[in-house]
Design an enzyme around this catalytic site. Structure first.
Site, PDB file in Angstrom:
ATOM      1  N   GLY A  72       0.808  -1.215   0.000  1.00  0.00           N
ATOM      2  CA  GLY A  72       0.000   0.000   0.000  1.00  0.00           C
ATOM      3  C   GLY A  72       0.838   1.261   0.000  1.00  0.00           C
ATOM      4  CD  GLN A 180      -7.255  -0.590   6.887  1.00  0.00           C
ATOM      5  OE1 GLN A 180      -8.014  -1.523   7.147  1.00  0.00           O
ATOM      6  NE2 GLN A 180      -6.001  -0.569   7.315  1.00  0.00           N
ATOM      7  CB  SER A 200      -2.041  -3.241   0.988  1.00  0.00           C
ATOM      8  OG  SER A 200      -1.090  -3.949   1.765  1.00  0.00           O
ATOM      9  N   GLY A 201      -1.760  -6.375  -0.040  1.00  0.00           N
ATOM     10  CA  GLY A 201      -2.020  -7.800   0.183  1.00  0.00           C
ATOM     11  C   GLY A 201      -2.296  -8.175   1.631  1.00  0.00           C
ATOM     12  CG  HIS A 202      -0.109  -6.399   5.127  1.00  0.00           C
ATOM     13  ND1 HIS A 202      -0.248  -6.017   6.433  1.00  0.00           N
ATOM     14  CD2 HIS A 202       0.198  -5.269   4.446  1.00  0.00           C
ATOM     15  CE1 HIS A 202      -0.015  -4.713   6.547  1.00  0.00           C
ATOM     16  NE2 HIS A 202       0.254  -4.242   5.353  1.00  0.00           N
ATOM     17  CB  CYS A 326       2.346   3.600  11.330  1.00  0.00           C
ATOM     18  SG  CYS A 326       1.195   2.996  10.156  1.00  0.00           S
TER      19      CYS A 326
HETATM   20  N1  PLP Z   1      -3.076   2.983   3.460  1.00  0.00           N
HETATM   21  C1  PLP Z   1      -3.871   2.636   4.484  1.00  0.00           C
HETATM   22  C2  PLP Z   1      -5.231   3.244   4.596  1.00  0.00           C
HETATM   23  C3  PLP Z   1      -3.434   1.700   5.418  1.00  0.00           C
HETATM   24  O1  PLP Z   1      -4.230   1.360   6.430  1.00  0.00           O
HETATM   25  C4  PLP Z   1      -2.139   1.138   5.270  1.00  0.00           C
HETATM   26  C5  PLP Z   1      -1.619   0.188   6.277  1.00  0.00           C
HETATM   27  O2  PLP Z   1      -1.882   0.298   7.456  1.00  0.00           O
HETATM   28  C6  PLP Z   1      -1.347   1.539   4.187  1.00  0.00           C
HETATM   29  C7  PLP Z   1      -1.851   2.466   3.296  1.00  0.00           C
HETATM   30  C8  PLP Z   1       0.035   0.989   3.961  1.00  0.00           C
HETATM   31  O3  PLP Z   1      -0.023  -0.278   3.383  1.00  0.00           O
HETATM   32  P1  PLP Z   1       1.241  -1.254   3.461  1.00  0.00           P
HETATM   33  O4  PLP Z   1       1.345  -1.707   4.892  1.00  0.00           O
HETATM   34  O5  PLP Z   1       0.895  -2.377   2.521  1.00  0.00           O
HETATM   35  O6  PLP Z   1       2.419  -0.488   3.010  1.00  0.00           O
END
Ligand code: PLP
Length: 386
Positions: A72, A180, A200-202, A326
């Site tokens: 992501g 999300q 995003s995959g995870h 984060c």
């Molecule tokens: N965007 C959103 C809304 C997210 O919640 C996250 C991850 O928490 C990300 C981007 C980042 O994705 P990735 O962990 O795959 O880099």
């Protein structure tokens, strides 16, 4: 000992079928480089094409519009950076919201240091951006609007289809972070009117370190971040993460298959959880009460630190979070809650419960029972009370 995972917006366990698919591409003869002309390469190239088609189909796109990324964060960076620099001769104004993930917010802020003019729109008490505010912010110089589909911290679903309509009328590139929302609510690139969309995959029972960026055909976008080989039709240099790509495609397939039934099931659990917690004294829901992700429940507890709740819950075998993965671990209160008008001292008392495929009603009942003595004890100890 119970073991209950309630942090699916942070990350999800890899689905066994996804792991099985990935294992196939980590073993045996399936190690080829898709750029090679020999049979090892050709076999893999065919599989990558199939995977790309699956991803495209899931969001109503065509295969040529999908680029595989490392997740992501990379999709957001690539989308925004590429759109900004490719259109610099047309204007320098970018619109975003105050509650975006840092992958968007910090990318846009970095552009602000390089001559771009940034408008960060406020949100209402539910974390919702207003379409009228977007309309009012647009100028002749606006080249990009980037607004998330659903918020990771408070679960609020944004009016992206309306913003997409506006962007299309004004011929402005529209990027949506759907990290999300994908797999939980419908995500269709035409219905949302987007040019660029990140997944995003995870977050969907796929592996970490893999994602995709949708780039609508005809969008004035060029890659500006990675310099290297001609992979992904010159849109993302670097040898492809084949096990990741195959895992992502399988995860997306499963997400599409299960979305409706699973979302309906989780909504019931979510609502039970919301009813249970907001029935307690000095607890309130954060985010929109109705326009929210089906698996997402987030709260503010007065007089308690979110971190203390997490530790107490962890001792009872329950894994939850306070806001985004984060920002936890830092003492800074969540930028999302502050943007929603929550006061500093109150913002520290946040708790996020995000449900997933292995959660049951028993888990919710156990959690609600566990919370009562935790809240009581922490409040008794709290210097914030009175
Ligand atoms: N965007 C959103 C809304 C997210 O919640 C996250 C991850 O928490 C990300 C981007 C980042 O994705 P990735 O962990 O795959 O880099």
């Amino acid at each position: 000992m119970h073991s209950i995972y309630f942090d699916h917006s942070g990350t999800t366990p890899v689905h066994p079928a996804v792991a099985e698919e990935m294992y196939r591409y980590l073993t045996g003869d399936n190690f080829g480089n898709p750029s090679s002309v020999h049979n090892y390469g050709l076999q893999i190239r065919k599989k990558v094409t199939e995977a790309r088609e699956k991803v495209a189909q899931a969001i109503g796109a065509s295969a040529g519009e999908i680029v595989f990324t490392s997740g992501g964060t990379e999709s957001d960076n690539m989308a925004i950076h590429g759109a900004a620099y490719t259109n610099k001769n047309r204007g320098n104004h970018i619109i975003t919201s105050a509650v975006e993930h840092h992958a968007v917010l910090n990318t846009v802020k970095a552009l602000g240091k390089d001559g771009f003019d940034i408008t960060v729109l406020p949100v209402d008490q539910y974390g919702m951006v207003s379409v009228d505010d977007v309309a009012a912010a647009i100028t002749d110089k606006t080249i990009l609007i980037t607004i998330m589909h659903a918020n990771n911290e408070v679960g609020t679903i944004m009016p992206v289809a309306e913003i997409g309509k506006l962007a299309r009328e004004r011929k402005i590139i529209f990027h949506v972070d759907a990290v999300q929302s994908f797999g939980k609510i419908p995500v269709n690139v035409d219905e949302l009117g987007v040019n660029l969309l990140s997944v995003s995959g995870h977050k969907i029972y796929g592996p970490k370190g893999i994602g995709a960026l949708y780039i609508r055909k005809g969008t004035r976008w060029r890659q500006t971040l990675f310099h290297g080989g001609a992979q992904e039709r010159l849109r993302r240099a670097g040898t492809e993460n084949i096990p990741g790509i195959m895992g992502l495609a399988r995860a997306i397939e499963l997400a599409v298959e299960n979305r409706e039934t699973e979302s309906a099931r989780l909504k019931v659990l979510r609502d039970k959880l919301i009813k249970g917690l907001t029935g307690m004294e000095d607890v309130r829901l954060t985010g929109h009460p109705v326009k929210r992700l089906p698996n997402h429940a987030s709260f503010l507890f007065k007089y308690i630190e979110g971190e203390s709740m997490l530790l107490s819950l962890d001792m009872k075998g329950i894994a939850a979070s306070t806001g985004s993965a984060c920002t936890s671990g830092s003492l800074e209160p969540s930028h999302v809650l502050l943007a929603m008008g929550v006061r500093h001292e109150e913002a520290h008392g946040s708790l996020r419960i995000t449900l997933g495929k292995d959660n049951t009603e028993d888990d919710v009942d156990y959690f609600l029972e566990a919370m009562k003595p935790i809240v009581e004890k922490l409040r008794d100890m709290s210097p914030l009370k009175d």
